[in-house]
Write a protein that holds these residues in place. Structure first.
Motif: not given
Ligand code: ZN
Ligand code: FE
Length: 257
Positions: A2-13
């Motif tokens: 399965a794919a692995q995901i890494h989510q994070f914030m950039c800029l304002e939103d």
């Protein structure tokens, strides 16, 4: 695998998302809102960037490309064919129905005109993941900047046909304000009221409200529920077509209901 995901914030939103194929080591960045956080995320995960998958030409989705390419000059840029002029220099331009691979992961290209005329989304079929850019948001949808609202409605309805278990990643953390609007549009929706409590708790804890799923959106997102009689009655639009109701919702959202 399965794919692995890494989510994070950039800029304002804006959301940054990395999609990693553990079998091959390939790693894609979904859009490139801002170079610094994307490079930091790659450092943190230890993943090597192989692809940048662009959804549309707005600067908060492509502005990070030069800075990311400086560190990963070999990364392939995939962009919509319809935006060749506005996203010059991509390595691969793609259209409706085409497939791309990120290592061993397969993604279908779906054209979703509306927010921009060339907007595309990426659907990873095996992993049941949709990267919706600024077309569909949790509890909302993008503004129809480059097409009439009914065109955006058709695009949203295309996505609504994906499997209900599909995980949806979006371009922005707009869920709380979208939800406040959704409650005005669909005040008697118990599932929506419940969900808003969860969203408020997540935001108070400083956590992301995404990904969502198509099943949850079909139940709570008014922009996918323009055919719902309770929403139509609430807008005093009994008997109107879903596209007309969607257009009215989009206009009210623009003006701030
Ligand atoms: Zn945009
Ligand atoms: Fe955006």
């Amino acid at each position: 695998m399965a794919a692995q995901i890494h989510q994070f914030m950039c800029l304002e939103d804006n959301f940054g998302v990395l999609i990693h194929d553990p079998a091959t080591g390939a790693t894609a960045s979904m859009d490139a809102p801002e170079a610094g956080p994307i490079l930091a995320a790659l450092k943190e995960t230890g993943w090597t960037l192989t692809d940048i998958l662009v959804t549309h030409h707005h600067n908060d989705h492509i502005g990070g490309i030069p800075g990311v390419k400086e560190k990963f000059p070999g990364a392939r840029i995939v962009a919509p064919s319809k935006d060749k002029d506005r996203i010059p220099g991509a390595d691969l331009y793609v259209s409706e129905g085409e497939k791309i691979t990120v290592g061993g992961l397969n993604a279908h290209i779906i054209e979703t005109p509306g927010h921009t005329s060339g907007h595309i989304v990426y659907f990873f079929e095996e992993d049941k993941m949709l990267f919706a850019g600024d077309t569909l948001f949790a509890l909302g949808c993008g503004r129809a900047f480059e097409a009439p609202a009914p065109v955006l409605y058709e695009s949203c309805m295309k996505l609504a046909k994906l499997p209900p278990e599909t995980k949806i990643f979006c371009g922005h953390e707009y869920t709380l304000s979208n939800g406040q609007f959704a409650l005005k549009a669909d005040p008697a929706n118990a599932a929506l009221q419940e969900r808003m409590k969860e969203i408020q708790a997540l935001r108070e804890a400083g956590k992301a409200t995404l990904p969502t799923t198509m099943a949850v959106e079909l139940e709570t997102n008014p922009f996918l529920r323009a055919g719902n009689t309770a929403i139509q009655a609430n807008l005093e639009m009994n008997g109107a077509s879903p596209a007309e109701v969607f257009t009215e919702l989009r206009e009210r959202k623009n003006k701030g209901w």
